[in-house]
Design an enzyme around this catalytic site. Structure first.
Site, PDB file in Angstrom:
ATOM      1  N   ASP A   1      -6.135  -4.911   0.682  1.00 37.43           N
ATOM      2  CA  ASP A   1      -6.888  -5.000   1.504  1.00 37.43           C
ATOM      3  C   ASP A   1      -7.751  -5.824   1.698  1.00 37.43           C
ATOM      4  O   ASP A   1      -7.879  -7.262   2.654  1.00 37.43           O
ATOM      5  CB  ASP A   1      -8.254  -4.206   1.558  1.00 37.43           C
ATOM      6  CG  ASP A   1      -7.882  -2.788   1.886  1.00 37.43           C
ATOM      7  OD1 ASP A   1      -7.215  -2.153   2.840  1.00 37.43           O
ATOM      8  OD2 ASP A   1      -8.257  -1.860   1.739  1.00 37.43           O
TER       9      ASP A   1
ATOM     10  N   ASP B   1      -0.411  -4.998   2.953  1.00 38.44           N
ATOM     11  CA  ASP B   1      -0.788  -3.946   3.657  1.00 38.44           C
ATOM     12  C   ASP B   1       0.262  -3.159   5.050  1.00 38.44           C
ATOM     13  O   ASP B   1      -0.433  -4.818   6.199  1.00 38.44           O
ATOM     14  CB  ASP B   1      -2.743  -3.947   4.087  1.00 38.44           C
ATOM     15  CG  ASP B   1      -2.803  -2.621   4.635  1.00 38.44           C
ATOM     16  OD1 ASP B   1      -2.160  -1.893   4.806  1.00 38.44           O
ATOM     17  OD2 ASP B   1      -4.123  -2.499   3.829  1.00 38.44           O
TER      18      ASP B   1
ATOM     19  N   GLU C   1       0.650  -1.051  -0.279  1.00 37.35           N
ATOM     20  CA  GLU C   1       0.249  -0.216  -0.157  1.00 37.35           C
ATOM     21  C   GLU C   1       0.665   1.097   0.298  1.00 37.35           C
ATOM     22  O   GLU C   1       0.572   2.485  -0.801  1.00 37.35           O
ATOM     23  CB  GLU C   1      -0.296  -0.029   1.316  1.00 37.35           C
ATOM     24  CG  GLU C   1      -1.582   1.484   1.248  1.00 37.35           C
ATOM     25  CD  GLU C   1      -3.019   1.694   2.377  1.00 37.35           C
ATOM     26  OE1 GLU C   1      -3.149   0.354   3.034  1.00 37.35           O
ATOM     27  OE2 GLU C   1      -3.718   2.432   2.232  1.00 37.35           O
TER      28      GLU C   1
ATOM     29  N   ILE D   1      -0.670  -1.934   7.785  1.00 37.81           N
ATOM     30  CA  ILE D   1      -1.632  -1.998   8.564  1.00 37.81           C
ATOM     31  C   ILE D   1      -3.019  -1.725   8.158  1.00 37.81           C
ATOM     32  O   ILE D   1      -3.368  -0.786   7.526  1.00 37.81           O
ATOM     33  CB  ILE D   1      -1.192  -0.429   9.424  1.00 37.81           C
ATOM     34  CG1 ILE D   1       0.748  -0.416  10.092  1.00 37.81           C
ATOM     35  CG2 ILE D   1      -2.679  -0.267  10.442  1.00 37.81           C
ATOM     36  CD1 ILE D   1       0.479   0.236  11.386  1.00 37.81           C
ATOM     37  N   ASP D   2      -3.963  -2.437   8.137  1.00 40.22           N
ATOM     38  CA  ASP D   2      -4.781  -2.320   7.743  1.00 40.22           C
ATOM     39  C   ASP D   2      -5.417  -2.214   8.683  1.00 40.22           C
ATOM     40  O   ASP D   2      -6.401  -3.281   9.898  1.00 40.22           O
ATOM     41  CB  ASP D   2      -5.533  -3.838   6.701  1.00 40.22           C
ATOM     42  CG  ASP D   2      -6.868  -3.725   5.806  1.00 40.22           C
ATOM     43  OD1 ASP D   2      -6.838  -2.452   5.538  1.00 40.22           O
ATOM     44  OD2 ASP D   2      -8.161  -4.296   5.967  1.00 40.22           O
TER      45      ASP D   2
ATOM     46  N   THR E   1      -5.626   1.682   9.360  1.00 39.48           N
ATOM     47  CA  THR E   1      -5.118   2.599   9.942  1.00 39.48           C
ATOM     48  C   THR E   1      -5.616   3.605  10.842  1.00 39.48           C
ATOM     49  O   THR E   1      -5.175   4.289  11.832  1.00 39.48           O
ATOM     50  CB  THR E   1      -4.389   3.707   9.099  1.00 39.48           C
ATOM     51  OG1 THR E   1      -2.984   2.263   8.098  1.00 39.48           O
ATOM     52  CG2 THR E   1      -3.737   4.091   9.768  1.00 39.48           C
TER      53      THR E   1
HETATM   54  C1  IPD Z   1      -9.011   0.511   5.174  1.00 44.17           C
HETATM   55  C2  IPD Z   1      -9.772  -0.716   6.069  1.00 44.17           C
HETATM   56  C3  IPD Z   1     -11.691   0.086   6.130  1.00 44.17           C
HETATM   57  C4  IPD Z   1     -11.966   0.096   4.482  1.00 44.17           C
HETATM   58  C5  IPD Z   1     -10.973   1.026   4.061  1.00 44.17           C
HETATM   59  C6  IPD Z   1      -9.850   0.990   3.738  1.00 44.17           C
HETATM   60  P1  IPD Z   1      -5.803   1.061   5.328  1.00 44.17           P
HETATM   61  O1  IPD Z   1      -8.104   0.350   4.631  1.00 44.17           O
HETATM   62  O2  IPD Z   1      -9.924  -1.490   5.366  1.00 44.17           O
HETATM   63  O3  IPD Z   1     -11.819  -1.243   6.655  1.00 44.17           O
HETATM   64  O4  IPD Z   1     -13.218   1.249   4.685  1.00 44.17           O
HETATM   65  O5  IPD Z   1     -11.655   1.042   2.556  1.00 44.17           O
HETATM   66  O6  IPD Z   1      -8.825   2.145   3.226  1.00 44.17           O
HETATM   67  O7  IPD Z   1      -5.939   2.221   5.072  1.00 44.17           O
HETATM   68  O8  IPD Z   1      -6.831   1.015   7.217  1.00 44.17           O
HETATM   69  O9  IPD Z   1      -5.180   0.021   5.401  1.00 44.17           O
HETATM   70 CA    CA Z   2      -3.198   0.030   4.583  1.00 38.67          CA
END
Ligand code: IPD
Ligand code: CA
Length: 273
Positions: free
Chosen positions: A219, A90, A70, A92-93, A95
């Site tokens: 993700d 990813d 990412e 950190i999913d 964030t």
């Molecule tokens: C997000 C998370 C979130 C989702 C967003 C993503 P990130 O990823 O997965 O649940 O609703 O669409 O962007 O930005 O925390 O890696």
């Molecule tokens: Ca992320």
């Protein structure tokens, strides 16, 4: 290929644990926060550091493998899925959760070969949950086999939906319409703020479905294998086949539940990864 994928899994788990320690340490500290696409699309120093840590270890072991991450893509890097073994990361999913001190945050490490996801590791260090799966070998949480819910009616289901990071009015209008339609047709909706954790929750059987428009390949790449290996299905929200790069996902404990969800919701076209 089976033996090789086992070797990839070993490294993925090892590096996910190391990354998890860093995320857990930083979770309790003050964070340096930056924004990307808009004010609601956050990134921290930890996201960058963890992606670097993971990439370095993978390249040390498998120098000819391809990487999609990412933060590298956000910084202008390539996001091209070829037939080569490709790690999709990813760091950190979740964030936003990480920044706000909500425990639903994880490291998501997937791998695709010939564009097909073959391995998934999701480590949620604050929750103390590590989900793992290799294609054809089942899905596990902390080493215990997991499987999807057996509920087959949407009106007996708990469904995960997300607001996402887009603030485009037309997209939000459709999402709000979908939320209403789903509430009217299920036991309840939930929202955990991490696509990877959402998919693992369907995989472990505590939720029947998850749908989102606007996610990215990093993700969902790991979650796809974990959910399918737990007996679930991953489709495009239209009800058609999933396209990993198409930025939308419909995950279900079964095709029946997924199709019922698809039938009552509107699809949204997103710009491809
Ligand atoms: C997000 C998370 C979130 C989702 C967003 C993503 P990130 O990823 O997965 O649940 O609703 O669409 O962007 O930005 O925390 O890696
Ligand atoms: Ca992320």
């Amino acid at each position: 290929m089976g033996d090789m994928v086992q070797e990839y899994l070993k490294i993925a788990v090892e590096v996910a644990k190391k990354a998890g320690k860093r995320v857990k340490t930083d979770f309790y500290k003050n964070k340096n926060i930056d924004v990307k696409e808009n004010f609601a699309d956050l990134v921290t120093e930890t996201d960058h550091a963890v992606e670097e840590l993971i990439f370095n270890r993978i390249l040390e072991k498998f120098p000819d493998h391809k990487l999609i991450g990412e933060e590298t893509v956000s910084a202008g890097g390539h996001c091209e899925l070829t037939d080569d073994p490709t790690w999709i990361v990813d760091p950190i999913d979740g964030t936003t959760n990480f920044v706000h001190g909500v425990p639903h945050t994880c490291i998501s490490i997937g791998m695709a070969i010939n564009k097909q996801p073959v391995l998934g590791v999701v480590n949620a260090p604050i929750l103390g949950e590590m989900y793992t799966a290799v294609k054809g070998q089942g899905a596990f949480c902390n080493g215990t086999k997991i499987s999807v819910s057996t509920i087959s009616e949407l009106n007996r289901s708990v469904v995960i939906l997300e607001g996402g990071t887009s603030r485009v009015p037309e997209i939000l209008k459709t999402k709000v319409g979908n939320i209403k339609a789903v509430i009217e047709n299920c036991h309840g909706i939930r929202c955990y703020g991490s696509a990877a954790i959402n998919m693992c929750y369907v995989a472990r059987g505590s939720h029947e479905a998850y749908m989102e428009h606007g996610i990215h390949v990093w993700d969902i790449a790991a979650g796809v294998v974990i959910l399918e290996e737990a007996g679930g299905v991953v489709l495009d929200p239209s009800g058609g086949e999933l396209d990993l790069m198409n930025r939308r996902v419909l995950a279900g404990c079964s095709r029946t539940v997924a199709e019922q969800l698809s039938a009552i919701t509107q699809n949204i076209d997103m710009e491809r990864d």
